[in-house]
Motif scaffolding. Structure first.
Motif, PDB file in Angstrom:
ATOM      1  N   GLY A  87       0.773  -1.235   0.000  1.00  0.00           N
ATOM      2  CA  GLY A  87       0.000   0.000   0.000  1.00  0.00           C
ATOM      3  C   GLY A  87       0.807   1.288   0.000  1.00  0.00           C
ATOM      4  N   ARG A  88       2.129   1.188  -0.169  1.00  0.00           N
ATOM      5  CA  ARG A  88       2.949   2.406  -0.172  1.00  0.00           C
ATOM      6  C   ARG A  88       2.596   3.260  -1.384  1.00  0.00           C
ATOM      7  NH1 ARG A  88       7.549   4.126  -2.635  1.00  0.00           N
ATOM      8  NH2 ARG A  88       8.970   5.464  -1.495  1.00  0.00           N
ATOM      9  N   ALA A  89       2.316   4.523  -1.138  1.00  0.00           N
ATOM     10  CA  ALA A  89       2.024   5.484  -2.202  1.00  0.00           C
ATOM     11  C   ALA A  89       3.335   6.103  -2.683  1.00  0.00           C
ATOM     12  CB  ALA A  89       1.089   6.570  -1.677  1.00  0.00           C
ATOM     13  N   PRO A  90       3.361   6.658  -3.900  1.00  0.00           N
ATOM     14  CA  PRO A  90       4.587   7.320  -4.373  1.00  0.00           C
ATOM     15  C   PRO A  90       4.938   8.521  -3.491  1.00  0.00           C
ATOM     16  CG  PRO A  90       3.069   6.938  -6.196  1.00  0.00           C
ATOM     17  CD  PRO A  90       2.325   6.626  -4.922  1.00  0.00           C
ATOM     18  N   SER A  91       6.224   8.649  -3.205  1.00  0.00           N
ATOM     19  CA  SER A  91       6.716   9.799  -2.441  1.00  0.00           C
ATOM     20  C   SER A  91       7.163  10.880  -3.419  1.00  0.00           C
ATOM     21  CB  SER A  91       7.898   9.381  -1.568  1.00  0.00           C
ATOM     22  OG  SER A  91       9.024   9.100  -2.395  1.00  0.00           O
ATOM     23  N   ILE A  92       7.541  12.032  -2.898  1.00  0.00           N
ATOM     24  CA  ILE A  92       8.040  13.084  -3.789  1.00  0.00           C
ATOM     25  C   ILE A  92       9.321  12.628  -4.487  1.00  0.00           C
ATOM     26  CG2 ILE A  92       6.935  14.977  -2.554  1.00  0.00           C
ATOM     27  CD1 ILE A  92       9.666  15.605  -1.294  1.00  0.00           C
ATOM     28  N   TRP A  93      10.129  11.797  -3.816  1.00  0.00           N
ATOM     29  CA  TRP A  93      11.354  11.282  -4.442  1.00  0.00           C
ATOM     30  C   TRP A  93      11.030  10.308  -5.561  1.00  0.00           C
ATOM     31  CZ3 TRP A  93      15.662  13.658  -4.395  1.00  0.00           C
ATOM     32  CH2 TRP A  93      16.008  14.447  -3.306  1.00  0.00           C
ATOM     33  N   ASP A  94       9.990   9.493  -5.393  1.00  0.00           N
ATOM     34  CA  ASP A  94       9.565   8.594  -6.475  1.00  0.00           C
ATOM     35  C   ASP A  94       9.192   9.414  -7.702  1.00  0.00           C
ATOM     36  OD1 ASP A  94       9.730   6.099  -5.034  1.00  0.00           O
ATOM     37  OD2 ASP A  94       7.884   6.669  -4.000  1.00  0.00           O
ATOM     38  N   THR A  95       8.371  10.418  -7.491  1.00  0.00           N
ATOM     39  CA  THR A  95       7.912  11.269  -8.587  1.00  0.00           C
ATOM     40  C   THR A  95       9.092  11.963  -9.257  1.00  0.00           C
ATOM     41  OG1 THR A  95       5.831  11.610  -7.415  1.00  0.00           O
ATOM     42  CG2 THR A  95       6.358  13.164  -9.172  1.00  0.00           C
ATOM     43  N   PHE A  96       9.983  12.530  -8.475  1.00  0.00           N
ATOM     44  CA  PHE A  96      11.146  13.234  -9.014  1.00  0.00           C
ATOM     45  C   PHE A  96      12.052  12.297  -9.808  1.00  0.00           C
ATOM     46  CE2 PHE A  96      15.620  14.400  -8.566  1.00  0.00           C
ATOM     47  CZ  PHE A  96      15.623  15.655  -9.145  1.00  0.00           C
ATOM     48  N   SER A  97      12.413  11.151  -9.232  1.00  0.00           N
ATOM     49  CA  SER A  97      13.389  10.271  -9.870  1.00  0.00           C
ATOM     50  C   SER A  97      12.847   9.622 -11.143  1.00  0.00           C
ATOM     51  CB  SER A  97      13.876   9.196  -8.899  1.00  0.00           C
ATOM     52  OG  SER A  97      12.837   8.303  -8.576  1.00  0.00           O
ATOM     53  N   ARG A  98      11.552   9.568 -11.289  1.00  0.00           N
ATOM     54  CA  ARG A  98      10.964   8.967 -12.497  1.00  0.00           C
ATOM     55  C   ARG A  98      10.862   9.961 -13.645  1.00  0.00           C
ATOM     56  NH1 ARG A  98       6.846   6.025  -8.630  1.00  0.00           N
ATOM     57  NH2 ARG A  98       8.103   4.178  -8.159  1.00  0.00           N
ATOM     58  N   ARG A  99      11.183  11.226 -13.388  1.00  0.00           N
ATOM     59  CA  ARG A  99      11.175  12.229 -14.461  1.00  0.00           C
ATOM     60  C   ARG A  99      12.446  12.088 -15.274  1.00  0.00           C
ATOM     61  NH1 ARG A  99      10.048  17.844 -11.961  1.00  0.00           N
ATOM     62  NH2 ARG A  99      10.117  18.416 -14.153  1.00  0.00           N
ATOM     63  N   HIS A 100      12.302  12.035 -16.575  1.00  0.00           N
ATOM     64  CA  HIS A 100      13.431  11.843 -17.481  1.00  0.00           C
ATOM     65  C   HIS A 100      14.540  12.879 -17.226  1.00  0.00           C
ATOM     66  CE1 HIS A 100      15.640  10.700 -21.031  1.00  0.00           C
ATOM     67  NE2 HIS A 100      15.683  11.971 -21.391  1.00  0.00           N
ATOM     68  N   GLY A 101      15.762  12.367 -17.101  1.00  0.00           N
ATOM     69  CA  GLY A 101      16.923  13.230 -16.959  1.00  0.00           C
ATOM     70  C   GLY A 101      17.209  13.721 -15.550  1.00  0.00           C
ATOM     71  N   LYS A 102      16.416  13.346 -14.571  1.00  0.00           N
ATOM     72  CA  LYS A 102      16.625  13.844 -13.209  1.00  0.00           C
ATOM     73  C   LYS A 102      17.654  13.040 -12.421  1.00  0.00           C
ATOM     74  CE  LYS A 102      13.912  17.317 -13.439  1.00  0.00           C
ATOM     75  NZ  LYS A 102      14.443  18.672 -13.378  1.00  0.00           N
ATOM     76  N   THR A 103      17.878  11.782 -12.790  1.00  0.00           N
ATOM     77  CA  THR A 103      18.879  10.964 -12.108  1.00  0.00           C
ATOM     78  C   THR A 103      19.769  10.300 -13.140  1.00  0.00           C
ATOM     79  OG1 THR A 103      17.471   8.986 -12.088  1.00  0.00           O
ATOM     80  CG2 THR A 103      17.324  10.462 -10.175  1.00  0.00           C
ATOM     81  N   GLU A 104      20.954   9.925 -12.724  1.00  0.00           N
ATOM     82  CA  GLU A 104      21.891   9.273 -13.628  1.00  0.00           C
ATOM     83  C   GLU A 104      21.347   7.916 -14.050  1.00  0.00           C
ATOM     84  OE1 GLU A 104      26.571   7.992 -13.806  1.00  0.00           O
ATOM     85  OE2 GLU A 104      25.903   9.491 -12.380  1.00  0.00           O
TER      86      GLU A 104
END
Length: 149
Positions: A87-104
């Motif tokens: 039941g874990r919902a997406p966190s702000i880090w989940d949302t951020f890291s899934r955006r193209h180009g935001k993480t290596e």
């Protein structure tokens, strides 16, 4: 460096002068990283065999009272994994890291170290390493998936 010499095995002497320092710096950095990983593998092997490394604080440059307890700590996003489990919902880090180009390389914490599923084994390893204190965190979006409690 291959573009400067035309081969992938360029030596620092075949590089233009401004790249020679970079090549030797890269070689030095590679040697340091190899040495660090070698020491880390030795520590892990010792811990797995039940041996304990001497605490860094006793190396002579720091001193702490005998009652002081050193420990380890983790942060939920970097270690927990199991992003969609229980039941874990997406966190702000989940949302951020899934955006193209935001993480290596598009890295996310979806699996991370999978501590959520491997915590018993991880704690056993810490115990065998002589860790006496462990501070961990749990994702708020796992505890309060709707953001309210």
């Amino acid at each position: 460096f291959a573009s400067h010499s035309g081969s992938s095995g360029a030596s620092s002497s075949s590089l233009p002068k401004q790249h020679t320092a970079t090549a030797s710096s890269a070689a030095a950095a590679t040697a340091v990283v190899g040495s660090v990983w070698s020491r880390r593998r030795q520590r892990i092997r010792r811990a797995a065999q039940g041996g304990h490394a001497a605490p860094a604080a006793r190396a002579g440059f720091l001193s702490f009272p005998d009652t002081f307890v050193f420990g380890v700590a983790t942060s939920a996003y970097q270690i927990e994994g199991a992003a969609g489990d229980c039941g874990r919902a997406p966190s702000i880090w989940d949302t951020f890291s899934r955006r193209h180009g935001k993480t290596e390389n598009g890295a996310t914490g979806d699996i991370a170290c999978d501590h959520y599923n491997l915590f018993k084994e991880d704690v056993r390893l810490m115990s065998r390493m002589g860790v006496r204190a462990y501070r961990f965190s749990i994702s708020w979006s796992r505890l309060l998936p709707d953001g309210e409690g």
